[in-house]
Enzyme design. Structure first.
Site, PDB file in Angstrom:
ATOM      1  N   LYS A  22      26.727 -39.373  13.326  1.00  0.00           N
ATOM      2  CA  LYS A  22      25.473 -38.914  12.711  1.00  0.00           C
ATOM      3  C   LYS A  22      25.348 -39.413  11.273  1.00  0.00           C
ATOM      4  CE  LYS A  22      25.187 -34.596  10.880  1.00  0.00           C
ATOM      5  NZ  LYS A  22      24.658 -34.677   9.504  1.00  0.00           N
ATOM      6  N   ASN A  23      26.424 -39.268  10.505  1.00  0.00           N
ATOM      7  CA  ASN A  23      26.320 -39.603   9.085  1.00  0.00           C
ATOM      8  C   ASN A  23      26.301 -41.108   8.821  1.00  0.00           C
ATOM      9  OD1 ASN A  23      26.208 -36.927   8.579  1.00  0.00           O
ATOM     10  ND2 ASN A  23      28.254 -36.726   7.707  1.00  0.00           N
ATOM     11  N   CYS A 116      21.096 -25.167  -0.003  1.00  0.00           N
ATOM     12  CA  CYS A 116      21.385 -25.069   1.427  1.00  0.00           C
ATOM     13  C   CYS A 116      22.484 -24.049   1.618  1.00  0.00           C
ATOM     14  CB  CYS A 116      21.758 -26.423   2.008  1.00  0.00           C
ATOM     15  SG  CYS A 116      23.445 -26.883   1.674  1.00  0.00           S
ATOM     16  N   ARG A 121      23.957 -28.062  -3.919  1.00  0.00           N
ATOM     17  CA  ARG A 121      23.879 -29.473  -3.487  1.00  0.00           C
ATOM     18  C   ARG A 121      22.860 -30.292  -4.295  1.00  0.00           C
ATOM     19  NH1 ARG A 121      24.040 -30.403   2.860  1.00  0.00           N
ATOM     20  NH2 ARG A 121      24.877 -32.418   2.239  1.00  0.00           N
ATOM     21  N   ARG A 395      21.991 -30.053  15.646  1.00  0.00           N
ATOM     22  CA  ARG A 395      21.710 -31.054  14.609  1.00  0.00           C
ATOM     23  C   ARG A 395      22.789 -32.138  14.607  1.00  0.00           C
ATOM     24  NH1 ARG A 395      21.054 -29.087   8.798  1.00  0.00           N
ATOM     25  NH2 ARG A 395      20.962 -31.334   8.661  1.00  0.00           N
TER      26      ARG A 395
END
Ligand code: UD1
Length: 418
Positions: A22-23, A116, A121, A395
Site C-alpha cells: 500500500k505505502n 489522526c 502528524r 484500508r
C-alpha cells in the site's frame, strides 16, 4: 457496519501470497500524474486506500482503469490540480499529490490533513521543503495553496527522516531547475521504489536507498510501468500470527525488507527459514519476551508495533515496547486489555507483562495497524472475538479474512444488517 468474527485458537498452516505494498503504490500513483501518457502499475492491492487514491486521480482529471491488480493511469487529461478535504481527511496519503501537481502545473491546492488517531502528524517538512524549492505557500480556508512557475534546486535537510516528506519533495524536485540534495532522506523500501520509478520516468536521482538523495532536475517526465513491491507490513502481520499459531509460509515477498523483524522473531524463539522470495515461520514452544523500539528503516517499523504488542502479550515474561516514530500510536492497548493482556502505558512505552492466555472479547478497530493487532490477538485468544469498525482494516489489508481462512483460521465478516 461490517464486523469480523473470530473463533480463536485454531492452528494455522499452509502458505499465503502477500499483496503489493500500500505505502509503495500510493505515492507511485501520484508520480504517474507527472507524465502526459499512460502508466501501467501491476500488483496493485485492492484496498479502500487504493480506491480512494483512484478517486483522487479522477478528480484531478486522470483516466484510470483498475482490474485484477492492474491499474492504468492516463495522465494526459490531468487538468485540475486540487485535492478536496473530503478525500484528504479519509486518507492522509492524498497529500502526496502536492509535489507532483505543483511540479507539473506550477500551482496546486491540497486540503491540509487534520490530526489522526495517532496524534498531530504535522506536514511542516513537506511545506518547508517546497518553500526552499521556491514555492509560495499560503493557507486558505483549510487548504494549502502552493505556487511556483518553476521550482529551483536547493539543499533540503530534514530534522529527521520522513517518508511522506521525502517522497513529496523528491517528486517536486525531479523537474526543478538544477540540483536538489535531500539530507536525512527516508530509506524505506517504498521510497526506494518511488525514486526508481521516477528514474524510469526520466528523472535523474542518485543515492537512492541512502539518507542523501541527489536529484538533478530534468525538463519533463514520460510515463512508465512498474510492478509494486510486496507489502512488508502485511507480511509482518502474518508472521506475528504464525509465531503464535502454526507453521506458515509467506510467498512473493522480499525477505531483506523484514531483516530486523525476522531477527526479533528468532529472538522470541521462532524458527525462520527464508528463500529468495519466501519466509517460513514455525512458532516458538513458548514466546520469549523481546523488547522493541521502533525506528525509521532499517529499524523496526512503527507499522508493526501494534502487532508486536499483541504477540508479546502472550510471551513468557515482560517486555517493553517503545514507539519513537509516533508517540501516541497506542490505541490498541486498551482494546488488547479487553482480552486480558494487562498492558500498562507510560508515555510512548507499553509495558507488556505477558499472560498465559487471552480471552476473546468484543473490541473496536481504531486505525489500520491497531486493527491488525486485534485480529492477531483474536486468532490467538480462547473463544469468540468480534472486531468492529473494520473499515480501518479494509484500508490496508487485502482479503484479510480469506487469507487467514486459507491458513485454517475461523474468521469471517459479518454484515451487521444481516
Ligand atoms: C508513512 C506511512 C505510515 C508509516 C510512517 C512511518 C504511508 C502512506 N504512510 O507515513 O504507514 O507509519 O510513514 O513509517 O507511507 N513528521 C513531522 N513533520 C512532517 C512529516 C513528518 O514532524 O512534515 C514526523 C511525524 O509526525 C512522525 C515522523 O515524522 O513523527 C515520521 O512520519 P512520516 O515518515 O512522515 O510518516 P508518513 O509519511 O505520514
Amino acid at each position: 457496519m461490517d464486523k469480523i468474527l473470530i473463533e480463536g485458537q485454531k492452528p494455522l498452516s499452509g502458505s499465503v501470497k502477500i499483496s503489493g505494498a500500500k505505502n509503495a503504490v500510493l505515492p507511485i500513483m501520484t508520480a504517474a500524474l507527472m507524465a502526459k501518457g499512460k502508466s501501467v502499475i501491476t500488483r496493485v492491492p485492492d484496498l479502500r486506500d487504493t480506491k480512494t487514491m483512484i478517486r483522487l486521480m479522477e478528480i484531478v482529471g486522470a483516466k484510470c482503469t483498475f482490474d485484477s491488480g492492474r491499474l492504468e493511469i492516463d495522465g494526459s487529461t490531468v487538468n485540475n490540480p486540487e485535492a478536496p478535504y473530503d478525500l484528504v481527511k479519509t486518507m492522509r496519503a492524498s497529500f502526496y499529490v502536492l509535489g507532483p501537481l505543483l511540479a507539473r502545473f506550477g500551482t496546486v491546492k491540497v486540503s491540509l490533513p487534520g490530526g489522526c488517531a495517532w496524534g498531530p502528524r504535522p506536514v511542516d517538512f513537506h511545506l518547508k521543503g517546497l518553500e526552499k524549492l521556491g514555492a509560495k505557500i499560503t493557507l486558505e480556508s483549510g487548504y494549502i495553496l502552493a505556487e511556483a512557475k518553476r521550482l529551483k534546486g536547493t539543499e533540503i535537510s530534514f530534522e529527521f527522516p520522513s517518508v511522506g516528506a521525502t517522497g513529496n519533495i523528491a517528486m517536486a524536485a525531479v523537474t526543478a531547475e538544477g540540483r536538489t540534495i535531500i539530507i536525512n532522506a527516508a530509506c524505506e523500501p517504498e521510497i526506494v521504489q518511488l525514486c526508481e520509478y521516477l528514474n524510469d520516468m526520466g528523472a535523474n536521482i542518485n543515492g537512492i536507498g541512502t539518507m542523501r538523495l541527489v536529484i538533478d532536475g530534468v525538463d519533463s517526465l514520460h510515463s512508465a510501468d512498474v510492478d509494486i513491491i510486496p507489502d512488508r507490513i502485511e507480511a509482518g502481520t502474518f508472521l506475528t500470527a504464525g509465531a503464535l499459531l502454526g507453521e506458515i509460509t509467506l510467498e512473493d515477498i522480499i525477505p531483506q525488507h523484514l531483516d530486523l523483524v525476522l531477527l526479533k522473531l528468532r529472538e522470541a524463539g521462532c524458527r525462520i527459514l527464508t528463500t529468495t522470495n519466501s519466509v517460513t515461520i514455525s512458532p516458538a514452544d513458548s514466546i520469549q519476551p523481546v523488547d522493541m523500539t521502533t525506528a525509521v528503516y532499517p529499524g523496526f517499523p512503527t507499522d508493526l508495533q501494534a502487532q508486536w504488542v499483541a504477540l508479546m502479550s502472550l510471551a513468557k515474561g515482560s517486555s517493553m515496547i517503545t514507539d519513537t516514530v509516533y508517540h501516541d500510536r497506542f490505541s490498541h492497548v486498551p482494546e488488547l486489555n479487553r482480552f486480558g493482556a494487562n498492558i500498562k502505558l507510560e508515555n510512548n512505552t507499553a509495558f507488556v507483562p505477558g499472560v498465559n492466555e487471552l480471552i476473546g472479547a468484543p473490541v473496536m478497530s481504531t486505525d489500520i495497524r491497531a486493527s491488525a493487532s486485534l485480529i492477531v490477538a483474536g486468532l490467538a485468544a480462547k473463544g469468540t472475538t468480534e472486531v468492529s469498525r473494520i473499515y480501518h482494516i479494509d484500508r490496508g489489508y487485502e482479503q484479510i479474512e480469506e487469507k487467514f481462512r486459507s491458513l485454517g483460521a475461523n474468521i469471517q465478516r459479518k454484515n451487521s444488517s444481516a
